[in-house]
Design a protein around this motif. Structure first.
Motif, PDB file in Angstrom:
ATOM      1  N   PHE A  11      -5.249  -7.031   8.236  1.00 36.92           N
ATOM      2  CA  PHE A  11      -4.470  -6.709   7.060  1.00 36.92           C
ATOM      3  C   PHE A  11      -3.673  -7.850   6.497  1.00 36.92           C
ATOM      4  O   PHE A  11      -3.330  -8.358   5.628  1.00 36.92           O
ATOM      5  CB  PHE A  11      -3.466  -5.551   7.069  1.00 36.92           C
ATOM      6  N   ASP A  12      -2.859  -8.379   7.583  1.00 36.47           N
ATOM      7  CA  ASP A  12      -1.974  -9.670   7.429  1.00 36.47           C
ATOM      8  C   ASP A  12      -2.765 -10.895   6.691  1.00 36.47           C
ATOM      9  O   ASP A  12      -2.162 -11.825   6.109  1.00 36.47           O
ATOM     10  CB  ASP A  12      -1.287  -9.967   8.686  1.00 36.47           C
ATOM     11  N   ALA A  13      -4.084 -10.868   7.465  1.00 31.50           N
ATOM     12  CA  ALA A  13      -4.989 -12.005   6.788  1.00 31.50           C
ATOM     13  C   ALA A  13      -5.627 -11.800   5.570  1.00 31.50           C
ATOM     14  O   ALA A  13      -6.286 -12.485   4.804  1.00 31.50           O
ATOM     15  CB  ALA A  13      -5.955 -12.430   8.000  1.00 31.50           C
ATOM     16  N   SER A  14      -5.509 -10.537   4.839  1.00 31.27           N
ATOM     17  CA  SER A  14      -6.318 -10.025   3.858  1.00 31.27           C
ATOM     18  C   SER A  14      -5.574 -10.538   2.580  1.00 31.27           C
ATOM     19  O   SER A  14      -6.634 -10.622   1.739  1.00 31.27           O
ATOM     20  CB  SER A  14      -6.287  -8.739   3.671  1.00 31.27           C
ATOM     21  N   GLY A  15      -4.606 -11.122   2.327  1.00 30.02           N
ATOM     22  CA  GLY A  15      -4.034 -11.516   1.248  1.00 30.02           C
ATOM     23  C   GLY A  15      -3.503 -10.387   0.317  1.00 30.02           C
ATOM     24  O   GLY A  15      -2.827 -10.657  -0.725  1.00 30.02           O
ATOM     25  N   VAL A  16      -3.413  -9.283   0.703  1.00 29.39           N
ATOM     26  CA  VAL A  16      -2.567  -7.999   0.219  1.00 29.39           C
ATOM     27  C   VAL A  16      -1.471  -8.131   0.432  1.00 29.39           C
ATOM     28  O   VAL A  16      -0.944  -8.116   1.749  1.00 29.39           O
ATOM     29  CB  VAL A  16      -3.715  -6.620   0.358  1.00 29.39           C
ATOM     30  N   ASN A  17      -0.427  -8.019  -0.372  1.00 29.77           N
ATOM     31  CA  ASN A  17       0.865  -7.969   0.080  1.00 29.77           C
ATOM     32  C   ASN A  17       1.681  -6.972  -0.538  1.00 29.77           C
ATOM     33  O   ASN A  17       2.880  -6.826  -0.527  1.00 29.77           O
ATOM     34  CB  ASN A  17       1.584  -9.023  -0.687  1.00 29.77           C
ATOM     35  N   SER A  18       0.882  -5.714  -0.702  1.00 30.36           N
ATOM     36  CA  SER A  18       1.508  -4.531  -1.132  1.00 30.36           C
ATOM     37  C   SER A  18       1.027  -3.357  -0.595  1.00 30.36           C
ATOM     38  O   SER A  18      -0.368  -3.344  -0.588  1.00 30.36           O
ATOM     39  CB  SER A  18       2.032  -4.484  -2.388  1.00 30.36           C
ATOM     40  N   THR A  19       1.475  -2.060  -0.184  1.00 32.42           N
ATOM     41  CA  THR A  19       1.073  -1.041   0.118  1.00 32.42           C
ATOM     42  C   THR A  19       1.518   0.266  -0.810  1.00 32.42           C
ATOM     43  O   THR A  19       2.969   0.166  -0.838  1.00 32.42           O
ATOM     44  CB  THR A  19       1.018  -0.575   1.390  1.00 32.42           C
ATOM     45  N   PRO A  20       0.879   1.150  -1.233  1.00 35.42           N
ATOM     46  CA  PRO A  20      -0.503   1.532  -1.037  1.00 35.42           C
ATOM     47  C   PRO A  20      -1.263   0.437  -2.289  1.00 35.42           C
ATOM     48  O   PRO A  20      -0.603   0.185  -3.147  1.00 35.42           O
ATOM     49  CB  PRO A  20      -0.753   2.689  -1.563  1.00 35.42           C
ATOM     50  N   ALA A  21      -2.439   0.127  -1.900  1.00 36.72           N
ATOM     51  CA  ALA A  21      -3.147  -0.753  -2.801  1.00 36.72           C
ATOM     52  C   ALA A  21      -4.798  -0.220  -2.668  1.00 36.72           C
ATOM     53  O   ALA A  21      -5.057   0.273  -1.806  1.00 36.72           O
ATOM     54  CB  ALA A  21      -3.294  -2.380  -2.516  1.00 36.72           C
ATOM     55  N   VAL A  22      -5.459  -0.369  -3.732  1.00 32.72           N
ATOM     56  CA  VAL A  22      -6.750   0.174  -3.760  1.00 32.72           C
ATOM     57  C   VAL A  22      -7.698  -0.979  -4.617  1.00 32.72           C
ATOM     58  O   VAL A  22      -7.247  -1.357  -5.681  1.00 32.72           O
ATOM     59  CB  VAL A  22      -7.049   1.389  -4.262  1.00 32.72           C
ATOM     60  N   LYS A  23      -8.718  -1.099  -4.070  1.00 33.22           N
ATOM     61  CA  LYS A  23      -9.726  -2.177  -4.699  1.00 33.22           C
ATOM     62  C   LYS A  23     -11.059  -1.399  -4.681  1.00 33.22           C
ATOM     63  O   LYS A  23     -11.616  -0.722  -3.836  1.00 33.22           O
ATOM     64  CB  LYS A  23     -10.112  -3.265  -4.063  1.00 33.22           C
ATOM     65  N   LEU A  24     -11.862  -1.499  -5.852  1.00 29.85           N
ATOM     66  CA  LEU A  24     -13.159  -1.052  -6.108  1.00 29.85           C
ATOM     67  C   LEU A  24     -14.072  -2.167  -6.259  1.00 29.85           C
ATOM     68  O   LEU A  24     -14.050  -2.896  -7.334  1.00 29.85           O
ATOM     69  CB  LEU A  24     -13.105  -0.065  -7.073  1.00 29.85           C
ATOM     70  N   ASP A  25     -14.953  -2.154  -5.339  1.00 30.24           N
ATOM     71  CA  ASP A  25     -16.145  -3.543  -5.263  1.00 30.24           C
ATOM     72  C   ASP A  25     -14.995  -4.751  -5.433  1.00 30.24           C
ATOM     73  O   ASP A  25     -15.525  -5.669  -6.176  1.00 30.24           O
ATOM     74  CB  ASP A  25     -17.022  -3.223  -6.510  1.00 30.24           C
ATOM     75  N   GLY A  26     -14.112  -4.598  -4.686  1.00 29.95           N
ATOM     76  CA  GLY A  26     -13.183  -6.106  -4.745  1.00 29.95           C
ATOM     77  C   GLY A  26     -12.303  -6.259  -6.034  1.00 29.95           C
ATOM     78  O   GLY A  26     -11.395  -7.218  -5.886  1.00 29.95           O
ATOM     79  N   SER A  27     -12.278  -5.451  -6.755  1.00 27.73           N
ATOM     80  CA  SER A  27     -11.138  -5.302  -7.980  1.00 27.73           C
ATOM     81  C   SER A  27     -10.100  -4.561  -7.898  1.00 27.73           C
ATOM     82  O   SER A  27     -10.323  -3.148  -7.697  1.00 27.73           O
ATOM     83  CB  SER A  27     -11.915  -5.183  -9.306  1.00 27.73           C
ATOM     84  N   GLN A  28      -8.958  -4.912  -8.153  1.00 24.80           N
ATOM     85  CA  GLN A  28      -7.898  -4.052  -7.989  1.00 24.80           C
ATOM     86  C   GLN A  28      -7.850  -3.000  -8.891  1.00 24.80           C
ATOM     87  O   GLN A  28      -8.153  -3.134 -10.255  1.00 24.80           O
ATOM     88  CB  GLN A  28      -6.628  -4.914  -8.098  1.00 24.80           C
ATOM     89  N   LEU A  29      -7.475  -1.660  -8.413  1.00 20.96           N
ATOM     90  CA  LEU A  29      -7.359  -0.704  -9.421  1.00 20.96           C
ATOM     91  C   LEU A  29      -5.911  -0.549  -9.852  1.00 20.96           C
ATOM     92  O   LEU A  29      -5.073  -0.341  -8.999  1.00 20.96           O
ATOM     93  CB  LEU A  29      -7.857   0.556  -8.722  1.00 20.96           C
ATOM     94  N   THR A  30      -5.594  -0.216 -11.065  1.00 23.91           N
ATOM     95  CA  THR A  30      -4.286  -0.093 -11.552  1.00 23.91           C
ATOM     96  C   THR A  30      -4.202   1.188 -12.584  1.00 23.91           C
ATOM     97  O   THR A  30      -5.202   1.638 -13.118  1.00 23.91           O
ATOM     98  CB  THR A  30      -3.459  -1.410 -12.278  1.00 23.91           C
ATOM     99  N   GLY A  31      -3.051   1.776 -12.550  1.00 24.42           N
ATOM    100  CA  GLY A  31      -2.794   2.654 -13.418  1.00 24.42           C
ATOM    101  C   GLY A  31      -2.108   2.264 -14.568  1.00 24.42           C
ATOM    102  O   GLY A  31      -2.085   0.894 -15.076  1.00 24.42           O
ATOM    103  N   SER A  32      -1.518   3.086 -15.479  1.00 23.79           N
ATOM    104  CA  SER A  32      -0.908   2.782 -16.589  1.00 23.79           C
ATOM    105  C   SER A  32       0.177   1.907 -16.627  1.00 23.79           C
ATOM    106  O   SER A  32       0.363   1.090 -17.674  1.00 23.79           O
ATOM    107  CB  SER A  32      -0.383   4.190 -17.637  1.00 23.79           C
ATOM    108  N   SER A  33       1.077   2.012 -15.563  1.00 21.60           N
ATOM    109  CA  SER A  33       2.091   0.990 -15.486  1.00 21.60           C
ATOM    110  C   SER A  33       1.685  -0.445 -14.855  1.00 21.60           C
ATOM    111  O   SER A  33       2.471  -1.243 -14.810  1.00 21.60           O
ATOM    112  CB  SER A  33       3.114   1.825 -14.124  1.00 21.60           C
TER     113      SER A  33
END
Length: 253
Positions: A210-232
């Motif tokens: 995880f530390d090497a993944s480049g993701v810097n917040s949790t929770p986070a979700v990606k679909l096929d490598g693209s970040q998923l976001t809500g209305s905010s």
């Protein structure tokens, strides 16, 4: 040796990392312990054993057994889920969106690759994130269903600790929660692995990834490598927003 300062803050329902040294972590991912004879290897067979060898749960794969993918192998899409088992926003995400993810896995909508952090262990002290992950590895060794059910139990409103409490550093608490999972209630190998810390080195490897993944917040979700976001603009924290984000991505944005 380089001193590293790590801070975490809950902002808009997301646990954020600020890190002066990218990829740094407490302890070494190479600090491993001897596993019990017959413990399964990365492909679910055989047993890695002997001094200094990493023990990996059945149903894991990849280098160090740190790839945990659940779902149909031929599913056309992959959802990456990034969580910290001690993180309250992650618990809220799991409570709201977890059942939808479980349903989508069964429907073959996508397969899920799970990634785990130990942000709160670093920022607040303690080892509840890593200890709970080790226990979750013991559940994965039993079955993928046991893994999903135990993760849901750990993240439930009834069991998940407040941010200031390191409850999951206590093996007895982790065992108490496991009694809510049918496959684990009387499973002696699960209890032994939890008590002995069989998957502690594996948990360290997962956290290092995880530390090497480049993701810097949790929770986070990606679909096929693209970040998923809500209305905010942040991680979708309701089932409706999550499903909308997934369907939008599947239709090409």
């Amino acid at each position: 040796m380089v001193a590293v300062t790590v801070a975490a803050a809950v902002v808009a329902g997301v646990l954020l990392i600020t890190d002066d040294g990218k990829g740094s972590r407490g302890g070494s991912s190479d600090d491993v312990v001897q596993g019990p004879p017959g413990a399964p290897g990365p492909d679910g067979s055989g047993g890695s054993q002997g001094p200094g060898n990493l023990v990996t749960p059945a149903h894991s794969s990849g280098p160090g057994g740190t790839t945990v993918v659940i779902g149909e192998a031929d599913a056309g899409h992959t959802l990456d889920v990034y969580e910290d088992l001690r993180c309250p926003p992650c618990a809220s995400f799991d409570q709201a969106v977890g059942p939808t993810i479980a349903k989508d896995i069964k429907a073959g909508k996508y397969k899920v690759s799970f990634h785990f952090a130990a942000i709160l262990d670093k920022s607040m002290g303690g080892n509840g994130s890593a200890n709970a992950l080790s226990a979750l590895g013991a559940a994965l060794d039993v079955s993928t269903d046991a893994f999903l059910d135990y993760k849901a139990a750990l993240m439930s409103p009834k069991n998940h600790p407040e941010e200031s409490k390191d409850s999951y550093a206590d093996d007895n608490q982790l065992l108490t929660v496991s009694q809510e999972v049918y496959a684990l209630k009387t499973n002696a190998s699960f209890r032994e692995a939890l008590r002995e810390g069989t998957y502690d080195p594996w948990a360290k490897k997962m956290i290092a990834d995880f530390d090497a993944s480049g993701v810097n917040s949790t929770p986070a979700v990606k679909l096929d490598g693209s970040q998923l976001t809500g209305s905010s603009g942040s991680t979708p924290l309701t089932a409706a927003e999550f499903t909308e984000a997934v369907n939008k991505q599947l239709k090409g944005g």
